[in-house]
Design a protein around this motif. Structure first.
Motif, PDB file in Angstrom:
ATOM      1  N   ILE A   1       1.031  -1.294  -0.219  1.00 17.70           N
ATOM      2  CA  ILE A   1      -0.005   0.145   0.263  1.00 17.70           C
ATOM      3  C   ILE A   1       0.842   1.312  -0.156  1.00 17.70           C
ATOM      4  O   ILE A   1       0.655   2.483  -1.202  1.00 17.70           O
ATOM      5  CB  ILE A   1      -0.985   0.178   1.049  1.00 17.70           C
TER       6      ILE A   1
ATOM      7  N   LYS B   1       2.761   1.893  -3.460  1.00 17.01           N
ATOM      8  CA  LYS B   1       1.974   2.119  -4.220  1.00 17.01           C
ATOM      9  C   LYS B   1       1.960   3.755  -3.741  1.00 17.01           C
ATOM     10  O   LYS B   1       1.724   3.862  -5.763  1.00 17.01           O
ATOM     11  CB  LYS B   1       0.968   1.330  -5.067  1.00 17.01           C
ATOM     12  N   LEU B   2       1.371   3.812  -3.004  1.00 16.88           N
ATOM     13  CA  LEU B   2       0.492   5.537  -2.596  1.00 16.88           C
ATOM     14  C   LEU B   2       2.843   5.903  -3.282  1.00 16.88           C
ATOM     15  O   LEU B   2       2.214   7.777  -3.566  1.00 16.88           O
ATOM     16  CB  LEU B   2       0.669   6.263  -1.798  1.00 16.88           C
TER      17      LEU B   2
ATOM     18  N   ILE C   1      -1.737   5.613  -9.308  1.00 19.08           N
ATOM     19  CA  ILE C   1      -2.142   4.483  -8.809  1.00 19.08           C
ATOM     20  C   ILE C   1      -2.882   2.906  -9.571  1.00 19.08           C
ATOM     21  O   ILE C   1      -3.910   3.334  -9.695  1.00 19.08           O
ATOM     22  CB  ILE C   1      -2.889   4.915  -7.303  1.00 19.08           C
TER      23      ILE C   1
ATOM     24  N   TRP D   1      -4.406   0.095  -7.910  1.00 19.14           N
ATOM     25  CA  TRP D   1      -3.736  -0.927  -6.545  1.00 19.14           C
ATOM     26  C   TRP D   1      -4.318  -2.139  -7.032  1.00 19.14           C
ATOM     27  O   TRP D   1      -3.476  -3.312  -6.838  1.00 19.14           O
ATOM     28  CB  TRP D   1      -5.496  -0.717  -6.125  1.00 19.14           C
TER      29      TRP D   1
ATOM     30  N   ASP E   1      -3.058  -4.444 -10.613  1.00 18.04           N
ATOM     31  CA  ASP E   1      -2.109  -4.010 -11.832  1.00 18.04           C
ATOM     32  C   ASP E   1      -2.310  -5.120 -12.448  1.00 18.04           C
ATOM     33  O   ASP E   1      -1.474  -6.327 -12.288  1.00 18.04           O
ATOM     34  CB  ASP E   1      -0.768  -3.681 -11.739  1.00 18.04           C
TER      35      ASP E   1
ATOM     36  N   GLY F   1       5.856  -0.478  -5.376  1.00 18.82           N
ATOM     37  CA  GLY F   1       4.608  -0.565  -5.465  1.00 18.82           C
ATOM     38  C   GLY F   1       4.834  -1.881  -5.731  1.00 18.82           C
ATOM     39  O   GLY F   1       4.140  -3.372  -5.043  1.00 18.82           O
TER      40      GLY F   1
END
Length: 473
Positions: A138, A141-142, A271, A273, A275, A409
């Motif tokens: 999390i 990715k952020l 982003i 989430w 993929d 990520g």
């Protein structure tokens, strides 16, 4: 959906209009993964400087690694002694954080919570690793979207706060919240970012610099275990945590200013989430399966070497029985650095296959046949040199296969493949040991065999991306 691409000086991308397939023309970069739907085009890409300011960034990442993730790595040397008594219990489930906690656990048991069972205290030591593994994807990715610095600042502040809260904690559940949840979240904010940052600054030395960062956790843990033990003896728990709060706060504050990104805000991708470009790629599952099997076989020697030494040499002292694991840890720090250097020359995927295979073969061909102390020490050094390199090579391999655009990520996502092995690898080894009547050959064949399977399934990813056997990849 944008798909990741690696850094190249001159990249030609050709599209076959009839078959809609892509052909990739290699450039002089060492990272040849390019997937772009476009007409033939000549593209200039800004290459990492491979030095200069990047070395200061690496030093900052090493400090973060040593102060946060390294706090857990000391448990391997101390906690391994306790594994002899609890071969199939929860301790060590998430051994990505096994270091200073061993010193803390020993002090807790003798001075703070004498009525707490060893399994409860060992489970406490494993909680931060569990939360880091579960949550890393999390913040990774952020950070890929919004930048690394805010999340590194948050991780540093949260870590320092957790150490300060330990000064005031009085109940066992307080430490479960602080050392488990809060420190696990802090590590999740930090770890996927510091292992991804070297890829922004280095191409030629990418695997080496990533190895240096990960090795920082081993070295930091080794030093912290010695220092924290002396502090506990001299000043007690509260003052020791207060001193470490000041030390960590100062180090992390300085390290934050050393670290910077090369990416411009306009280069940060949105982003994704879930993929699907990764999940639909068999190469992704090949690499994930490699980590899955490798981690299952990774922990048994680390947790059972003291037990093994005692079984072969019953008169051995506790200190000498734990010494092989200490040597294993220092050998691991050296191996992660030197193997990273080698990986920049033979390719990170090739290096990953080699170290996983060597790790499995060392267990099968060395651990199986040793019976004296010199052999145990030699195995510890040999195994330590290669066993943990898959962790430091993981970001470089991911960048080689999919580029560095969303590496933080992706690094967090890859950690999820480690979770089953971290959870069940050592307990299964203990169950095999107990179920076979202390047959150590069964344990070495179990753990070594699984790592060889891990190396074997990686071959699909290697030859799918690069069919040439002797290619640098």
């Amino acid at each position: 959906m944008d798909t990741p691409r690696s850094e190249k000086t001159h990249v030609e991308v050709e599209v076959d209009d009839d078959e809609k397939t892509f052909k990739y023309v290699d450039a002089r970069s060492a990272a040849p993964s390019v997937y772009e739907k476009a007409v033939p085009v000549l593209e200039e890409v800004d290459l990492p400087p491979d030095g200069g300011r990047g070395w200061l960034v690496i030093f900052g990442c090493v400090i973060y690694s040593a102060a946060t993730v390294g706090w857990g790595y000391v448990l391997e040397s101390i906690h391994a002694e306790k594994a002899c008594e609890q071969r199939t219990s929860l301790p060590g489930l998430f051994a990505s954080s096994p270091a200073v906690w061993g010193v803390t656990e020993e002090y807790f048991k003798e001075n703070v919570f004498p009525d707490a069972s060893a399994s409860v205290l060992s489970t406490l030591g494993s909680m931060s690793g569990m939360f880091m593994t579960l949550l890393s994807v999390i913040p990774g990715k952020l950070a890929d979207r919004y930048g690394y610095k805010p999340f590194l600042a948050a991780g540093g502040i949260l870590w320092t706060l957790s150490m300060l809260l330990c000064v005031f904690a009085t109940q066992l559940w307080h430490f479960f919240v602080i050392m488990g949840l809060i420190q696990g979240l802090a590590n999740a904010l930090v770890y996927p970012l510091i292992v991804a940052l070297p890829a922004q600054w280095f191409l030629r030395y990418r695997a080496l610099t990533t190895g240096i960062v990960v090795a920082g956790s081993s070295l930091g843990g080794g030093v912290s275990s010695l220092v924290f033990r002396q502090l506990l003896t001299a000043y007690g728990m509260k003052k020791s945590f207060a001193i470490y709060t000041a030390m960590d706060g100062a180090l992390l504050f300085a390290a934050w200013f050393m670290i910077s990104e090369r990416r411009r805000p306009t280069e940060r991708k949105k982003i994704v989430w879930i993929d699907r470009s990764f999940f639909a790629d068999p190469v992704f599952w090949s690499l994930g399966a490699c980590f899955f099997f490798t981690v299952f076989g990774y922990l048994s020697p680390i947790f059972f070497l003291p037990t093994f030494a005692k079984a072969k040499l019953p008169d051995l002292s506790d200190t000498l029985s734990a010494l092989p694991v200490t040597m294993l840890n220092f050998s691991a720090a050296m191996g992660r650095t030197l193997i990273g250097f080698l990986a920049d020359r033979i390719g990170p995927v090739n290096a990953l296959w080699a170290v996983v295979m060597l790790s499995g073969l060392t267990q099968l061909l060395v651990w199986t046949f040793i019976s004296n102390y010199a052999g145990i020490m030699a195995f510890a050094i040999m195994y330590g040199f290669v066993c943990g390199c898959f962790l430091s090579l993981s970001p470089a391999v991911a960048a080689q296969l999919w580029g560095s655009g969303r590496l933080a990520g992706l690094s967090g996502l890859m950690l999820l493949f480690n979770l089953p092995g971290n959870s069940a690898g050592a307990p299964l080894g203990g169950a095999i040991l107990s179920g076979t009547g202390e047959n150590w050959t069964a344990v070495s064949c179990y753990s070594g065999g699984l790592q060889i399977i891990g190396a074997s399934v990686l071959l699909y990813a290697r030859f799918k991306r690069e069919p040439k056997i002797l290619a640098v990849y």
